[in-house]
Design a protein around this motif. Structure first.
Motif, PDB file in Angstrom:
ATOM      1  N   GLU A 190       7.041  -7.997   0.193  1.00  0.00           N
ATOM      2  CA  GLU A 190       6.197  -6.817  -0.017  1.00  0.00           C
ATOM      3  C   GLU A 190       5.099  -7.115  -1.035  1.00  0.00           C
ATOM      4  OE1 GLU A 190       7.594  -2.373  -0.290  1.00  0.00           O
ATOM      5  OE2 GLU A 190       7.512  -3.140  -2.334  1.00  0.00           O
ATOM      6  N   TRP A 191       3.847  -6.988  -0.575  1.00  0.00           N
ATOM      7  CA  TRP A 191       2.704  -6.980  -1.504  1.00  0.00           C
ATOM      8  C   TRP A 191       2.367  -5.509  -1.675  1.00  0.00           C
ATOM      9  CZ3 TRP A 191       3.654 -11.232   1.441  1.00  0.00           C
ATOM     10  CH2 TRP A 191       3.579 -12.477   0.774  1.00  0.00           C
ATOM     11  N   ASP A 192       2.732  -4.968  -2.822  1.00  0.00           N
ATOM     12  CA  ASP A 192       2.700  -3.513  -2.979  1.00  0.00           C
ATOM     13  C   ASP A 192       1.797  -3.059  -4.106  1.00  0.00           C
ATOM     14  OD1 ASP A 192       4.173  -4.258  -5.198  1.00  0.00           O
ATOM     15  OD2 ASP A 192       6.094  -3.801  -4.244  1.00  0.00           O
ATOM     16  N   LEU A 193       0.868  -3.930  -4.517  1.00  0.00           N
ATOM     17  CA  LEU A 193      -0.056  -3.527  -5.584  1.00  0.00           C
ATOM     18  C   LEU A 193      -1.497  -3.529  -5.073  1.00  0.00           C
ATOM     19  CD1 LEU A 193       1.783  -5.506  -8.369  1.00  0.00           C
ATOM     20  CD2 LEU A 193       1.619  -3.031  -8.250  1.00  0.00           C
ATOM     21  N   PHE A 194      -1.665  -3.292  -3.769  1.00  0.00           N
ATOM     22  CA  PHE A 194      -3.017  -3.227  -3.207  1.00  0.00           C
ATOM     23  C   PHE A 194      -3.830  -2.187  -3.968  1.00  0.00           C
ATOM     24  CE2 PHE A 194      -1.577  -5.811   0.307  1.00  0.00           C
ATOM     25  CZ  PHE A 194      -2.731  -6.487   0.677  1.00  0.00           C
ATOM     26  N   GLY A 195      -5.078  -2.523  -4.231  1.00  0.00           N
ATOM     27  CA  GLY A 195      -5.951  -1.618  -4.976  1.00  0.00           C
ATOM     28  C   GLY A 195      -5.907  -1.863  -6.467  1.00  0.00           C
ATOM     29  N   ASN A 196      -4.896  -2.586  -6.942  1.00  0.00           N
ATOM     30  CA  ASN A 196      -4.774  -2.897  -8.366  1.00  0.00           C
ATOM     31  C   ASN A 196      -5.460  -4.245  -8.608  1.00  0.00           C
ATOM     32  OD1 ASN A 196      -3.973  -3.638 -10.956  1.00  0.00           O
ATOM     33  ND2 ASN A 196      -1.953  -2.686 -10.762  1.00  0.00           N
ATOM     34  N   THR A 247       0.411   5.792 -11.801  1.00  0.00           N
ATOM     35  CA  THR A 247      -0.407   6.272 -12.924  1.00  0.00           C
ATOM     36  C   THR A 247      -1.509   7.177 -12.358  1.00  0.00           C
ATOM     37  OG1 THR A 247      -1.700   4.257 -12.679  1.00  0.00           O
ATOM     38  CG2 THR A 247      -0.083   4.292 -14.469  1.00  0.00           C
ATOM     39  N   LYS A 248      -2.019   8.067 -13.209  1.00  0.00           N
ATOM     40  CA  LYS A 248      -3.071   8.987 -12.752  1.00  0.00           C
ATOM     41  C   LYS A 248      -4.329   8.251 -12.284  1.00  0.00           C
ATOM     42  CE  LYS A 248      -2.311  13.376 -15.224  1.00  0.00           C
ATOM     43  NZ  LYS A 248      -1.296  13.269 -16.267  1.00  0.00           N
ATOM     44  N   HIS A 249      -4.691   7.183 -12.995  1.00  0.00           N
ATOM     45  CA  HIS A 249      -6.018   6.605 -12.738  1.00  0.00           C
ATOM     46  C   HIS A 249      -6.174   6.002 -11.348  1.00  0.00           C
ATOM     47  CE1 HIS A 249      -4.270   2.609 -13.562  1.00  0.00           C
ATOM     48  NE2 HIS A 249      -5.398   2.076 -13.173  1.00  0.00           N
ATOM     49  N   ARG A 250      -5.091   5.878 -10.619  1.00  0.00           N
ATOM     50  CA  ARG A 250      -5.208   5.336  -9.254  1.00  0.00           C
ATOM     51  C   ARG A 250      -5.211   6.435  -8.191  1.00  0.00           C
ATOM     52  NH1 ARG A 250      -1.003   0.909  -8.535  1.00  0.00           N
ATOM     53  NH2 ARG A 250      -2.336   0.247  -6.827  1.00  0.00           N
ATOM     54  N   GLY A 287     -10.537   9.567  -9.784  1.00  0.00           N
ATOM     55  CA  GLY A 287     -11.483   8.484  -9.509  1.00  0.00           C
ATOM     56  C   GLY A 287     -10.854   7.224  -8.953  1.00  0.00           C
ATOM     57  N   GLY A 288      -9.591   7.304  -8.598  1.00  0.00           N
ATOM     58  CA  GLY A 288      -8.899   6.117  -8.079  1.00  0.00           C
ATOM     59  C   GLY A 288      -8.971   5.988  -6.572  1.00  0.00           C
ATOM     60  N   HIS A 289      -8.241   4.998  -6.042  1.00  0.00           N
ATOM     61  CA  HIS A 289      -8.346   4.686  -4.606  1.00  0.00           C
ATOM     62  C   HIS A 289      -7.407   5.505  -3.720  1.00  0.00           C
ATOM     63  CE1 HIS A 289      -4.647   2.495  -5.255  1.00  0.00           C
ATOM     64  NE2 HIS A 289      -5.217   1.811  -6.230  1.00  0.00           N
ATOM     65  N   HIS A 293      -5.850   3.884   0.592  1.00  0.00           N
ATOM     66  CA  HIS A 293      -6.711   2.704   0.361  1.00  0.00           C
ATOM     67  C   HIS A 293      -6.452   1.583   1.362  1.00  0.00           C
ATOM     68  CE1 HIS A 293      -8.757  -0.516  -1.824  1.00  0.00           C
ATOM     69  NE2 HIS A 293      -7.630  -1.203  -1.851  1.00  0.00           N
ATOM     70  N   PHE A 294      -5.193   1.240   1.571  1.00  0.00           N
ATOM     71  CA  PHE A 294      -4.909   0.102   2.468  1.00  0.00           C
ATOM     72  C   PHE A 294      -5.432   0.383   3.873  1.00  0.00           C
ATOM     73  CE2 PHE A 294      -2.612  -2.627   5.329  1.00  0.00           C
ATOM     74  CZ  PHE A 294      -2.650  -3.854   4.674  1.00  0.00           C
ATOM     75  N   ILE A 295      -5.098   1.575   4.373  1.00  0.00           N
ATOM     76  CA  ILE A 295      -5.493   1.902   5.748  1.00  0.00           C
ATOM     77  C   ILE A 295      -7.018   1.993   5.862  1.00  0.00           C
ATOM     78  CG2 ILE A 295      -5.369   3.677   7.544  1.00  0.00           C
ATOM     79  CD1 ILE A 295      -2.617   4.455   6.340  1.00  0.00           C
ATOM     80  N   ALA A 296      -7.639   2.658   4.896  1.00  0.00           N
ATOM     81  CA  ALA A 296      -9.076   2.930   5.020  1.00  0.00           C
ATOM     82  C   ALA A 296      -9.953   1.741   4.650  1.00  0.00           C
ATOM     83  CB  ALA A 296      -9.448   4.133   4.144  1.00  0.00           C
TER      84      ALA A 296
END
Ligand SMILES: [Zn+2]
Length: 349
Positions: free
Chosen positions: A254-260, A302-305, A310-312, A316-319
């Motif tokens: 599992e690569w589960d930190l996409f967008g980070n 976390t909130k910032h994501r 303002g986060g993804h 994010h992964f799908i779009a």
């Protein structure tokens, strides 16, 4: 043993559903989480006042780099926010989210059921415990058998009086090196898996040898490693050789930190990869014959994501990542395996 009538279903927080109803599935997210246990002082002592500031546009850039040094950022506890984030996920093509929040970081079954109902996103809830530092003190007194029983009951009868059932075991929290309680919980998870048939989702400690050590303990305890997901590989292993060794166990990667894409990863000196680098690892693993054993997510905690800040967001992964995969030559079948088929297999009990 698994009840005959409960075979081939996915256990969501609003009841069991047919596996073909899942759609695109992110296998490691947090919709409701109190991640205060991760709080740490800023790297630069001059930034100390940032710890108590609310998340705002003015400090969002700083928080994006030092997300564990702001108390407000670590509280993802607002149901209305989770509902609107899930509605966006649904609009972007999402179907199901695995809420990997376990005991110690604010799991909330009733809230998850309400979020699912209001957004029409299927939510699969986790059972078990997060890392030792987050565990309630009564874990010390519980035996391996008692923990296995607790997890089994949450999957088959539900949490307490709520009747809301877990559909996966995990994320089971591990630090490096493993603590006595964490080893006990890993063994209990293996036993609960044998009884329930549910998959196990692992949060490994931050060391490249951690995943194999954990898989060894699970195997010894009778776990079916073809129903184990090794999470957080993004921030744990950067060696292709070690990734291949982990895969040899039969587990799902599992690569589960996409967008980070943070430049300064606070919890260790590991260089957080970019999404493009994550895809490079996935490409190599696909070429190694692992199309049926790769899943992805964002691990939003976390909130910032969140898009509200303002986060993804969860879409994010799908779009944004899938279109890039198409351009890079990943086939439709490969992408569909990662987003749909593999989660479906792992979540079907
Ligand atoms: Zn985790």
């Amino acid at each position: 043993m698994t009840d005959e009538s409960e075979k081939n279903i996915v256990q969501t927080v609003r009841g069991s559903i047919s596996p073909d109803k899942l759609g695109s599935t992110m296998t490691h997210e947090h919709l409701i989480i109190d991640f205060s246990m991760m709080l740490r002082e800023p790297r630069d002592p001059n930034d100390i006042e940032m710890m108590d500031a609310p998340v705002t546009m003015e400090n969002l850039g700083w928080i994006s780099q030092y997300c564990y040094s702001n108390k407000d950022n670590l509280l993802v506890t607002d149901e209305q926010t989770a509902i609107s984030e899930c509605i966006q996920y649904k609009k972007m093509g999402g179907g199901t989210i695995v809420d990997a929040t376990t005991l110690g970081i604010g799991r909330n079954p009733e809230a998850l059921a309400r979020i699912s109902k209001a957004s029409s996103v299927n939510i699969v809830m986790g059972a078990g415990y997060y890392v030792d530092a987050a565990q309630p003190s009564d874990v010390n007194k519980l035996t391996e058998d008692q923990i296995a029983e607790q997890i089994y009951i949450e999957i088959t009868q539900g949490v307490g009086e709520s009747g809301i059932k877990a559909g996966i075991i995990g994320e089971i929290g591990c630090t490096w090196p493993l603590t006595t309680n964490e080893i006990k919980i890993l063994r209990a998870s293996a036993a609960a898996q044998s009884q329930s048939g549910a998959s196990i989702l692992i949060h490994p400690g931050r060391h490249e040898t951690a995943p194999e050590e954990i898989l060894g303990i699970l195997k010894e305890s009778g776990a079916d490693l073809t129903r184990v997901i090794m999470g957080h590989l993004d921030r744990t292993v950067d060696s292709i050789e070690i990734l291949k060794q982990i895969a040899e166990s039969g587990c799902t990667l599992e690569w589960d930190l996409f967008g980070n894409e943070v430049s300064y990863y606070q919890p260790s000196n590991f260089d957080m990869p970019s999404d493009a680098q994550r895809l490079e690892y996935i490409r190599i693993m696909l070429d190694d014959g692992l199309q049926d054993r790769i899943v992805v997510a964002h691990d939003i905690c976390t909130k910032h994501r969140l898009t509200k800040y303002g986060g993804h967001g969860y879409g994010h992964f799908i779009a944004h990542v899938v279109p890039r995969m198409v351009e890079k030559g990943f086939t439709d079948a490969e992408i569909y395996s990662i987003t749909d088929l593999n989660p479906r297999r792992l979540l079907t009990i």
